[in-house]
Design a protein around this motif. Structure first.
Motif, PDB file in Angstrom:
ATOM      1  N   ILE A   1      -2.409  19.871   7.148  1.00  0.00           N
ATOM      2  CA  ILE A   1      -1.738  20.703   6.149  1.00  0.00           C
ATOM      3  C   ILE A   1      -2.387  22.083   6.171  1.00  0.00           C
ATOM      4  CG2 ILE A   1      -1.224  21.025   3.712  1.00  0.00           C
ATOM      5  CD1 ILE A   1      -1.192  18.046   3.360  1.00  0.00           C
ATOM      6  N   PHE A   2      -1.599  23.089   6.499  1.00  0.00           N
ATOM      7  CA  PHE A   2      -2.034  24.478   6.487  1.00  0.00           C
ATOM      8  C   PHE A   2      -1.327  25.203   5.350  1.00  0.00           C
ATOM      9  CE2 PHE A   2      -3.025  23.099  10.704  1.00  0.00           C
ATOM     10  CZ  PHE A   2      -4.136  23.840  11.091  1.00  0.00           C
ATOM     11  N   ILE A   3      -2.052  26.133   4.728  1.00  0.00           N
ATOM     12  CA  ILE A   3      -1.509  26.869   3.595  1.00  0.00           C
ATOM     13  C   ILE A   3      -1.970  28.315   3.703  1.00  0.00           C
ATOM     14  CG2 ILE A   3      -3.458  26.403   2.069  1.00  0.00           C
ATOM     15  CD1 ILE A   3      -1.438  26.075  -0.228  1.00  0.00           C
ATOM     16  N   ARG A   4      -1.200  29.207   3.141  1.00  0.00           N
ATOM     17  CA  ARG A   4      -1.603  30.609   3.138  1.00  0.00           C
ATOM     18  C   ARG A   4      -2.948  30.751   2.433  1.00  0.00           C
ATOM     19  NH1 ARG A   4       3.167  34.477   1.174  1.00  0.00           N
ATOM     20  NH2 ARG A   4       1.345  35.856   1.103  1.00  0.00           N
ATOM     21  N   ARG A   5      -3.803  31.565   3.004  1.00  0.00           N
ATOM     22  CA  ARG A   5      -5.211  31.587   2.574  1.00  0.00           C
ATOM     23  C   ARG A   5      -5.371  32.087   1.145  1.00  0.00           C
ATOM     24  NH1 ARG A   5      -7.251  36.569   6.422  1.00  0.00           N
ATOM     25  NH2 ARG A   5      -6.208  38.248   5.299  1.00  0.00           N
ATOM     26  N   ASP A   6      -4.442  32.881   0.608  1.00  0.00           N
ATOM     27  CA  ASP A   6      -4.574  33.363  -0.767  1.00  0.00           C
ATOM     28  C   ASP A   6      -4.021  32.381  -1.776  1.00  0.00           C
ATOM     29  OD1 ASP A   6      -2.106  33.764   0.290  1.00  0.00           O
ATOM     30  OD2 ASP A   6      -1.721  35.680  -0.689  1.00  0.00           O
ATOM     31  N   LEU A   7      -3.554  31.198  -1.322  1.00  0.00           N
ATOM     32  CA  LEU A   7      -3.010  30.192  -2.231  1.00  0.00           C
ATOM     33  C   LEU A   7      -3.915  28.973  -2.369  1.00  0.00           C
ATOM     34  CD1 LEU A   7       0.755  30.219  -1.104  1.00  0.00           C
ATOM     35  CD2 LEU A   7      -0.296  31.485  -2.980  1.00  0.00           C
ATOM     36  N   ILE A   8      -5.042  28.954  -1.687  1.00  0.00           N
ATOM     37  CA  ILE A   8      -5.887  27.757  -1.725  1.00  0.00           C
ATOM     38  C   ILE A   8      -6.524  27.570  -3.094  1.00  0.00           C
ATOM     39  CG2 ILE A   8      -6.369  27.832   0.743  1.00  0.00           C
ATOM     40  CD1 ILE A   8      -8.998  29.178   0.129  1.00  0.00           C
ATOM     41  N   TRP A   9      -6.588  28.630  -3.906  1.00  0.00           N
ATOM     42  CA  TRP A   9      -7.233  28.511  -5.214  1.00  0.00           C
ATOM     43  C   TRP A   9      -6.382  27.757  -6.214  1.00  0.00           C
ATOM     44  CZ3 TRP A   9     -12.021  29.960  -4.486  1.00  0.00           C
ATOM     45  CH2 TRP A   9     -12.292  30.904  -3.504  1.00  0.00           C
ATOM     46  N   PHE A  10      -5.123  27.544  -5.923  1.00  0.00           N
ATOM     47  CA  PHE A  10      -4.212  26.912  -6.877  1.00  0.00           C
ATOM     48  C   PHE A  10      -3.924  25.460  -6.521  1.00  0.00           C
ATOM     49  CE2 PHE A  10      -3.110  31.438  -6.298  1.00  0.00           C
ATOM     50  CZ  PHE A  10      -3.577  31.914  -7.510  1.00  0.00           C
ATOM     51  N   CYS A  11      -4.717  24.893  -5.629  1.00  0.00           N
ATOM     52  CA  CYS A  11      -4.533  23.505  -5.200  1.00  0.00           C
ATOM     53  C   CYS A  11      -5.589  22.616  -5.857  1.00  0.00           C
ATOM     54  CB  CYS A  11      -4.650  23.380  -3.683  1.00  0.00           C
ATOM     55  SG  CYS A  11      -3.410  24.313  -2.769  1.00  0.00           S
ATOM     56  N   SER A  12      -5.177  21.418  -6.176  1.00  0.00           N
ATOM     57  CA  SER A  12      -6.127  20.429  -6.684  1.00  0.00           C
ATOM     58  C   SER A  12      -6.893  19.820  -5.515  1.00  0.00           C
ATOM     59  CB  SER A  12      -5.382  19.332  -7.446  1.00  0.00           C
ATOM     60  OG  SER A  12      -4.648  18.533  -6.534  1.00  0.00           O
ATOM     61  N   GLU A  13      -7.803  18.922  -5.845  1.00  0.00           N
ATOM     62  CA  GLU A  13      -8.442  18.152  -4.785  1.00  0.00           C
ATOM     63  C   GLU A  13      -7.387  17.375  -4.000  1.00  0.00           C
ATOM     64  OE1 GLU A  13     -11.323  15.638  -6.552  1.00  0.00           O
ATOM     65  OE2 GLU A  13     -12.786  17.235  -6.886  1.00  0.00           O
ATOM     66  N   VAL A  14      -7.628  17.225  -2.716  1.00  0.00           N
ATOM     67  CA  VAL A  14      -6.674  16.553  -1.833  1.00  0.00           C
ATOM     68  C   VAL A  14      -7.144  15.117  -1.615  1.00  0.00           C
ATOM     69  CG1 VAL A  14      -5.464  16.649   0.367  1.00  0.00           C
ATOM     70  CG2 VAL A  14      -6.238  18.769  -0.729  1.00  0.00           C
ATOM     71  N   GLU A  15      -6.198  14.186  -1.720  1.00  0.00           N
ATOM     72  CA  GLU A  15      -6.497  12.754  -1.538  1.00  0.00           C
ATOM     73  C   GLU A  15      -5.582  12.181  -0.460  1.00  0.00           C
ATOM     74  OE1 GLU A  15      -7.624  11.958  -6.246  1.00  0.00           O
ATOM     75  OE2 GLU A  15      -5.659  11.381  -5.465  1.00  0.00           O
ATOM     76  N   TYR A  16      -6.056  11.153   0.196  1.00  0.00           N
ATOM     77  CA  TYR A  16      -5.229  10.515   1.220  1.00  0.00           C
ATOM     78  C   TYR A  16      -5.453   9.007   1.190  1.00  0.00           C
ATOM     79  CZ  TYR A  16      -8.792   9.184   4.679  1.00  0.00           C
ATOM     80  OH  TYR A  16      -9.830   8.570   5.337  1.00  0.00           O
ATOM     81  N   ALA A  17      -4.476   8.290   1.748  1.00  0.00           N
ATOM     82  CA  ALA A  17      -4.540   6.826   1.853  1.00  0.00           C
ATOM     83  C   ALA A  17      -3.747   6.410   3.083  1.00  0.00           C
ATOM     84  CB  ALA A  17      -3.997   6.158   0.597  1.00  0.00           C
ATOM     85  N   THR A  18      -4.039   5.221   3.589  1.00  0.00           N
ATOM     86  CA  THR A  18      -3.378   4.732   4.800  1.00  0.00           C
ATOM     87  C   THR A  18      -2.889   3.311   4.584  1.00  0.00           C
ATOM     88  OG1 THR A  18      -5.469   3.923   5.712  1.00  0.00           O
ATOM     89  CG2 THR A  18      -4.815   6.177   6.276  1.00  0.00           C
ATOM     90  N   VAL A  19      -1.913   2.948   5.402  1.00  0.00           N
ATOM     91  CA  VAL A  19      -1.356   1.584   5.403  1.00  0.00           C
ATOM     92  C   VAL A  19      -1.146   1.178   6.852  1.00  0.00           C
ATOM     93  CG1 VAL A  19       0.599   0.125   4.787  1.00  0.00           C
ATOM     94  CG2 VAL A  19      -0.242   1.832   3.159  1.00  0.00           C
ATOM     95  N   THR A  20      -1.587  -0.022   7.199  1.00  0.00           N
ATOM     96  CA  THR A  20      -1.384  -0.554   8.547  1.00  0.00           C
ATOM     97  C   THR A  20      -0.286  -1.608   8.503  1.00  0.00           C
ATOM     98  OG1 THR A  20      -3.692  -0.176   9.129  1.00  0.00           O
ATOM     99  CG2 THR A  20      -2.467  -1.723  10.498  1.00  0.00           C
ATOM    100  N   THR A  21       0.696  -1.435   9.323  1.00  0.00           N
ATOM    101  CA  THR A  21       1.821  -2.381   9.345  1.00  0.00           C
ATOM    102  C   THR A  21       1.723  -3.364  10.509  1.00  0.00           C
ATOM    103  OG1 THR A  21       3.145  -0.774  10.587  1.00  0.00           O
ATOM    104  CG2 THR A  21       3.377  -0.777   8.199  1.00  0.00           C
ATOM    105  N   ARG A  22       0.924  -3.045  11.507  1.00  0.00           N
ATOM    106  CA  ARG A  22       0.729  -3.969  12.631  1.00  0.00           C
ATOM    107  C   ARG A  22      -0.742  -4.349  12.659  1.00  0.00           C
ATOM    108  NH1 ARG A  22       2.659  -2.370  18.610  1.00  0.00           N
ATOM    109  NH2 ARG A  22       4.680  -2.496  17.573  1.00  0.00           N
ATOM    110  N   ILE A  23      -1.058  -5.504  12.093  1.00  0.00           N
ATOM    111  CA  ILE A  23      -2.445  -5.917  11.944  1.00  0.00           C
ATOM    112  C   ILE A  23      -3.003  -6.470  13.260  1.00  0.00           C
ATOM    113  CG2 ILE A  23      -4.012  -7.420  10.644  1.00  0.00           C
ATOM    114  CD1 ILE A  23      -1.993  -7.406   8.381  1.00  0.00           C
ATOM    115  N   VAL A  24      -2.167  -7.036  14.090  1.00  0.00           N
ATOM    116  CA  VAL A  24      -2.641  -7.671  15.323  1.00  0.00           C
ATOM    117  C   VAL A  24      -3.230  -6.640  16.272  1.00  0.00           C
ATOM    118  CG1 VAL A  24      -1.961  -9.064  17.311  1.00  0.00           C
ATOM    119  CG2 VAL A  24      -0.930  -9.492  15.053  1.00  0.00           C
ATOM    120  N   SER A  25      -2.633  -5.464  16.344  1.00  0.00           N
ATOM    121  CA  SER A  25      -3.067  -4.453  17.303  1.00  0.00           C
ATOM    122  C   SER A  25      -4.437  -3.911  16.917  1.00  0.00           C
ATOM    123  CB  SER A  25      -2.051  -3.311  17.360  1.00  0.00           C
ATOM    124  OG  SER A  25      -2.507  -2.297  18.205  1.00  0.00           O
ATOM    125  N   GLN A  26      -5.321  -3.770  17.895  1.00  0.00           N
ATOM    126  CA  GLN A  26      -6.630  -3.188  17.642  1.00  0.00           C
ATOM    127  C   GLN A  26      -6.538  -1.685  17.405  1.00  0.00           C
ATOM    128  OE1 GLN A  26      -9.140  -4.269  20.929  1.00  0.00           O
ATOM    129  NE2 GLN A  26      -9.237  -6.439  20.373  1.00  0.00           N
TER     130      GLN A  26
END
Length: 609
Positions: free
Chosen positions: A340-365
Motif C-alpha cells: 500500500i503506497f500513499i501520498r507522503r503528505d497524507l500519512i499523518w491521517f492514517c491509523s495504525e495498520v493491521e493485517y491478517a491471513t487465511v490459508t485455504t489449502r492446508i496440505v500444501s507446504q
C-alpha cells in the motif's frame, strides 16, 4: 511729542498681534516631511493606484508654463528646508504660484497671510508630489505637458505592470502560474476537487485579503500549510476528539483543507506473476496509465504467485511511483503479497495498520492459496483491502465459494483500531466491519464455454465488446445469485480476458492443453453507505507479458468522512529505507539515460577511403 506718544501708543498694540501671529503660525503650520511619502503612491495594489489616479486628475496640473525653477530643486526645498518665520520660503512661493484655491489678495495682505496660504497648500502639495512619484514609478505620462519631475526619470522605460503583480519566478515556484490555474480549473471541472488548500471564498470571507493580487500573494505563501494560531496549538488534544472539535487532526476542517470535495482517488491492482523471477523493465503503463491524466492518492497492489525476491518487487514499485509516494505498509502470506503506497503528505491521517491471513489449502507446504487482508482508518473512514487466490480448475466453482466463505469468517480484523460503525457489523463477515472494502485477486472463475467458441467471439469483436463472453462468466453468474461476494459490485468489463497467455506473446494458450481464455483476475468492492465508491476505470495492462496473466487494475473515487482523534495513529510511519533505495534507483536511471543520449550525440562514424 505727538510722534513719541503715537509710537508709545502703537507699540502696545503691535506686540500682542505679533505674539498672536507667531502663536498661530506655530500651532497650525506643520513641518514639511523630511522625505517624500512614497508608501501609498508606490503601492502595487491596482485599486489603490486607480484611486490615486482619480485624485490626481481632479487637482490642478503639475506643470506651469511660467515656472522657471528646477523641479528637483523645488522638491529638495520642499522636503529639506524648514519654515522661516516672517518670510515665505521657496517652497511656499512655489505652492502659492500653483494654488487655485488661495486668492492673490489674501496671500499678499501680510506675512501672516502668506504663511497661511503656504500652510493650507502644503498637505495638498505633498499629496501631488506623492502622486507624481507614483506616476513616474509606473512609467505613466502626466496629462497637460512635460512632467515636472523629469530629471529623476529612469534611464530606460520601466516594463508595463501586470494585473497579477507576482513575478514569474514566484508564480512558477508556488504553482500559481497560468498553466497551474488552467490545471486547477480543469481538475475542478473533471473531478470536482480544487487543488489549492486555501480558496478565494475562504480568504475573502475571513477578511484576510483585499483583491485578486493579495489573494495570489496569500496563496503563494500558504499554498499547503496554512497558519496555525498559538491558542489552537495549546488546546489541541491528540487523545480525545470529536467531529465538531476545532483543530482536530482527523476532523472536518483538516479534511476539507486537503479534500474540499471529500473524495480521494484509489488505484487497486491485482496480478498473478506465475512465480517468474524476471520483472518487467518498466511498470509505468501498469501503475501510471495515461488515462486519466492525474495520479491517484493511494495505490494498493496485490500479487499472487509473487516473484522470489519480494523486496526487489517493492523497490520497483517505489521507483516507479517516485518521491511523491511512500509505502505505508506491506505484508505477505506465502507468495501472496500486498503493498500500500500513499501520498507522503497524507500519512499523518492514517491509523495504525493491521493485517491478517487465511490459508485455504492446508496440505500444501507453500501457501499458494489463501487470502491476505490489510485494514486501517483514513480520517474517519475505515478501509479493508483483501487479495485472494482461490482454487483453480474449470469446474471447481463450489471449492471457490468455500474459499470465499472461509475467508470472511476467519479473517480477524480489526484488532486494535475501533470499528467506525459497530452497529452495522457482523461477527460472521469481516467485510461488514469496515466502511469501504476492496477485494481483488486471482479468483480463478472461468468461462463455461469451449475454446473454439471463445476464440470465435474474440475474433468477431477484436476491440472491447466482450458482452457475449461475460454471458458465460462463472463469477458474474454466482454474484447475481448471491452465493458469493454478497453486497459487492464490479465495474463494467470492457477488456479482453486476462488469462491464459503465452509468456512474452499476445496469443492465448497454444500448448496441448489449450486452456480457455477467462476473466480470472478481478476487482470487486463494497461500501457501507450507498454511492460512496465510484468506479472511474476498469482495465488490464496488455504490455506486461512476463506472466501468463495480464495485470488488472481499477481506479476509484471514494468518499471520505471526518473522524475522531481518539484512534491509534500511525504517526507518519512508512518504509524509509525502501523510499531512499527507490529514489536512488530513479536518479541513477535518469543519469544513465542522459549519459546514453550524450554518447549518441558525441559518437561519429569514420570512413576509410
Amino acid at each position: 511729542p505727538s510722534g513719541p506718544r503715537r509710537a508709545r501708543a502703537a507699540s502696545p498694540r503691535l506686540l500682542p498681534d505679533e505674539l498672536k501671529a507667531n502663536t498661530k503660525i506655530k500651532s497650525v503650520t506643520p513641518r514639511p516631511p523630511r522625505k517624500p511619502r512614497l508608501e501609498r503612491a508606490a503601492s502595487l495594489d491596482e485599486k489603490s493606484w486607480r484611486r490615486w489616479r482619480r485624485f490626481r486628475t481632479s487637482q490642478e496640473s503639475l506643470t506651469d508654463p511660467n515656472e522657471t525653477s528646477s523641479s528637483n530643486g523645488s522638491l529638495q526645498e520642499a522636503s529639506l528646508s524648514p519654515p522661516v518665520r516672517g518670510r515665505a520660503s521657496p517652497c511656499h512661493q512655489c505652492c502659492q504660484q500653483n494654488s487655485l484655491h488661495s486668492s492673490p489678495d489674501a496671500s499678499e495682505a501680510s506675512p501672516m497671510g502668506k504663511s497661511r496660504g503656504g500652510t493650507s497648500d502644503l498637505g495638498k502639495r505633498a499629496s501631488e508630489i506623492s502622486s507624481a512619484f507614483g506616476g513616474l514609478l509606473r512609467g505613466k505620462a502626466f496629462a497637460g505637458g512635460k512632467p515636472r519631475l523629469s530629471q529623476i526619470m529612469p534611464a530606460r522605460p520601466l516594463p508595463p505592470m501586470e494585473l497579477n503583480v507576482a513575478s514569474h519566478t514566484l508564480r512558477t515556484a508556488n504553482r500559481i502560474d497560468s498553466d497551474c490555474m488552467d490545471y486547477r480549473h480543469y481538475s475542478q471541472h473533471k473531478f470536482g476537487r480544487v487543488s489549492s488548500s486555501l480558496s478565494d471564498s475562504r480568504l475573502h470571507g475571513n477578511g484576510m485579503v483585499y483583491d485578486n493580487c493579495s489573494t495570489d500573494s496569500m496563496k503563494s505563501t500558504f499554498s499547503l500549510l496554512t497558519p496555525i494560531r498559538s491558542k489552537d496549538v495549546r488546546s489541541r488534544s491528540y487523545l480525545e476528539g470529536s467531529l465538531l472539535a476545532n483543530g482536530a487532526l482527523l476532523g472536518a476542517e483538516e479534511l476539507s483543507r486537503y479534500f474540499p470535495d471529500r473524495n480521494i482517488g484509489i488505484f487497486v491492482a491485482t496480478w498473478n506473476m506465475q512465480g517468474q523471477k524476471e520483472l518487467p523493465v518498466n511498470l509505468d503503463d501498469f501503475l501510471l496509465p495515461t488515462d486519466p491524466d492525474y495520479a491517484q492518492d493511494m495505490y494498493v497492489i496485490g500479487v499472487q504467485e509473487g516473484c522470489p525476491d519480494r523486496r526487489e518487487w517493492e523497490i520497483r514499485l517505489q521507483e516507479t511511483l517516485g518521491p511523491h509516494y511512500v509505502m505505508l505498509y506491506s505484508a505477505a502470506h506465502g507468495v501472496l503479497y500486498m503493498s500500500i503506497f500513499i501520498r507522503r503528505d497524507l500519512i499523518w491521517f492514517c491509523s495504525e495498520v493491521e493485517y491478517a491471513t487465511v490459508t485455504t489449502r492446508i496440505v500444501s507446504q507453500i501457501k499458494t492459496k489463501g487470502a491476505l487482508g490489510i485494514c486501517f482508518t483514513f480520517f474517519g473512514t475505515s478501509f479493508l483491502f483483501i487479495t485472494s487466490h482461490f482454487t483453480s480448475g474449470d469446474s471447481k466453482v463450489n471449492e471457490r465459494k468455500l474459499d470465499y466463505n472461509k475467508t470472511i469468517q476467519a479473517l480477524t480484523l480489526p484488532k486494535n483500531v475501533p470499528d467506525t460503525n459497530p452497529y452495522r457489523s457482523s461477527s460472521n463477515d469481516v467485510t461488514t466491519r469496515f466502511d469501504e472494502v476492496f477485494w481483488f485477486g486471482d479468483f480463478n472463475f472461468r468461462l463455461n464455454k469451449d475454446r473454439e467458441t471463445v476464440d470465435s467471439i474474440l475474433n468477431q469483436n477484436p476491440e472491447t465488446d466482450v458482452s457475449k463472453l461475460l454471458a458465460y462468466d462463472q463469477l458474474t453468474s454466482e454474484m447475481s445469485r448471491g452465493s458469493i461476494f454478497k453486497g459487492f459490485q464490479e465495474a463494467d468489463i470492457n477488456f479482453r480476458p486476462s488469462y491464459k497467455f503465452d509468456i512474452g506473446k499476445d496469443s492465448y494458450d497454444t500448448t496441448s492443453k489449450q486452456r480457455t481464455p477467462s476473466y480470472t483476475d478481478r476487482v470487486v468492492y463494497r461500501s457501507r453507505y450507498r454511492d460512496d465508491i465510484h468506479a472511474v476505470k476498469y482495465s488490464s495492462c496488455p504490455v506486461i507479458k512476463t506472466s501468463d496473466h495480464r495485470p488488472v487494475f481499477a481506479l476509484f473515487r471514494v468518499k471520505v468522512r471526518p473522524g475522531r482523534d481518539n484512534i491509534p495513529l500511525a504517526a507518519g510511519q512508512f518504509d524509509r529505507e525502501l523510499y531512499l533505495i527507490g529514489i536512488k534507483r530513479r536518479i541513477t536511471r535518469e543519469l544513465q539515460k542522459r549519459q546514453e543520449q550524450k554518447d549518441q550525440k558525441s559518437s561519429s562514424v569514420c570512413s576509410i577511403s
